[in-house]
Design an enzyme around this catalytic site. Structure first.
Site, mmCIF file in Angstrom:
data_model
loop_
_atom_site.group_PDB
_atom_site.id
_atom_site.type_symbol
_atom_site.label_atom_id
_atom_site.label_comp_id
_atom_site.label_asym_id
_atom_site.label_seq_id
_atom_site.Cartn_x
_atom_site.Cartn_y
_atom_site.Cartn_z
ATOM 1 N N THR A 177 0.829 -1.221 0.000
ATOM 2 C CA THR A 177 0.000 0.000 0.000
ATOM 3 C C THR A 177 0.857 1.263 0.000
ATOM 4 O OG1 THR A 177 -1.929 -0.944 1.078
ATOM 5 C CG2 THR A 177 -1.480 1.317 1.620
ATOM 6 N N ARG A 205 -15.332 -5.352 1.115
ATOM 7 C CA ARG A 205 -14.586 -4.915 2.314
ATOM 8 C C ARG A 205 -13.881 -3.581 2.043
ATOM 9 N NH1 ARG A 205 -8.945 -3.620 3.396
ATOM 10 N NH2 ARG A 205 -8.493 -4.125 5.564
ATOM 11 N N VAL A 206 -14.025 -2.654 2.974
ATOM 12 C CA VAL A 206 -13.313 -1.373 2.890
ATOM 13 C C VAL A 206 -12.372 -1.297 4.092
ATOM 14 C CG1 VAL A 206 -13.575 1.140 2.998
ATOM 15 C CG2 VAL A 206 -15.187 -0.218 1.651
ATOM 16 N N GLY A 229 -1.180 -1.118 6.907
ATOM 17 C CA GLY A 229 -1.246 -2.295 7.771
ATOM 18 C C GLY A 229 -2.642 -2.883 7.704
HETATM 19 N N1 ASP Z 1 -4.327 -0.627 5.191
HETATM 20 C C1 ASP Z 1 -4.653 -1.346 3.987
HETATM 21 C C2 ASP Z 1 -6.008 -1.979 4.165
HETATM 22 O O1 ASP Z 1 -6.265 -2.576 5.186
HETATM 23 C C3 ASP Z 1 -3.666 -2.414 3.613
HETATM 24 C C4 ASP Z 1 -2.197 -2.032 3.661
HETATM 25 O O2 ASP Z 1 -1.843 -1.018 4.243
HETATM 26 O O3 ASP Z 1 -1.361 -2.766 3.089
HETATM 27 O O4 ASP Z 1 -6.790 -1.952 3.254
#
Ligand code: ASP
Length: 308
Positions: A177, A205-206, A229
């Site tokens: 991300t 899913r969000v 995360g």
């Molecule tokens: N925070 C993002 C999510 O949960 C995923 C990520 O940061 O890699 O959609």
């Protein structure tokens, strides 16, 4: 007032042990460095923090190394659904999109939501219609479906897991991300976060990335924050806003604020992830509970730094 500029970007939380050495590691570092240099140019010629975070986020979305835009991970149906947000610390205006597909640069759409609507967030088909209305072209599925993403999704599916992009999923290629925070020469702060979410996530899913106060936050009075995360952990702790509150209410400096914020994430929900932050003085700070987080920064016009 300090009239220098600062910029910080991340390319996702999690371990990158598989690319610690060799040409893949070089590619991550090169990408982070090039994006920072573009952002530096924008800010050095007097561009706004909003422009800088958008430019950086777009570049990272266009790099298939990262889990955003063209490099997005796949959901349980093997499809890409992306979330993104951008926030302006000068007036707390924000724009966000969630659960969108076939858009090359979700962060640009988020900025259009901010600029052209009275709303903060548009989701799914409504967001896509709005994109069309703004003249944004839909890109085909194959733009997103890379060989690595399909393999990564199939491995997660086999194990029945929902994974962070950089989690050890038995895959060779892990991506991440993205987020950017900036302070411009006028002292304005901005933040942007964009993601394909987590691998094999449920349809619809969000995560935290488009949620103001969870995965993104900017307020000129305190700081700009972008998180990465497991989104659910950041949503339950409203972490980006909590860190901003630590600065405002406890007068913590940037380093202490991220440290205490991440301790809270760890202690309350065993949260997995990290944050980058720039405060109103242009100081850069980061903290994470995962093994690593790819990130880089330019503090008050100084040298370009990166770490993962
Ligand atoms: N925070 C993002 C999510 O949960 C995923 C990520 O940061 O890699 O959609």
């Amino acid at each position: 007032m300090n009239n220098n500029y600062s910029l910080m970007i991340h390319g996702g939380a999690g371990t990158l042990d598989h690319v610690k050495e060799g040409k893949d590691a070089v590619r991550y570092l090169e990408s982070i460095r090039i994006v920072l240099e573009h952002g530096r140019y924008v800010l050095s010629v007097g561009g706004s923090a909003m422009e800088a975070v958008e430019v950086c986020a777009v570049m990272l979305e266009d790099d298939p190394l990262f889990n955003a835009g063209c490099g997005s991970v796949l959901n349980e149906n093997g499809k890409v659904e992306m979330d993104a947000a951008i926030m302006d610390g000068s007036d707390l205006s924000a724009g966000a999109v969630a659960g969108i597909s076939n858009i090359a640069n979700p962060v640009m759409l988020a900025r259009l939501v901010l600029a052209k609507t009275e709303h903060v967030m548009l989701v799914g088909e409504g967001a896509m219609r709005f994109a069309e209305h703004c003249g944004m072209e839909r890109v085909p599925d194959k733009y997103f479906l890379t060989k690595q993403r399909i393999q990564q999704y199939e491995a997660a599916k086999r194990k029945g897991q929902q994974l962070l992009d950089h989690d050890a999923a038995g895959q060779e290629q892990k991506l991440g991300t993205i987020g950017a925070v900036a302070r411009d020469k006028q002292g304005n702060l901005a933040a942007a976060t964009s993601t394909g979410g987590i691998i094999n996530k449920k349809w619809g899913r969000v995560g935290d990335s488009p949620i103001v106060g969870a995965g993104v936050y900017a307020d000129n009075v305190t700081c700009a924050v972008s998180a990465t995360g497991y989104g659910e952990d950041f949503m339950r702790t409203v972490l980006a806003k909590r860190i901003s509150d630590l600065i405002e209410l406890k007068n913590l400096d940037a380093n202490l604020a991220v440290k205490q914020g991440i301790e809270y994430l760890q202690n309350r929900v065993k949260g997995r992830g990290g944050v980058i932050l720039i405060d109103r003085e242009g100081r850069c700070a980061s903290a994470f509970t995962t093994k690593k987080m790819i990130h880089g920064w330019i503090e008050n016009g100084g040298e370009t730094m990166h770490r993962f």
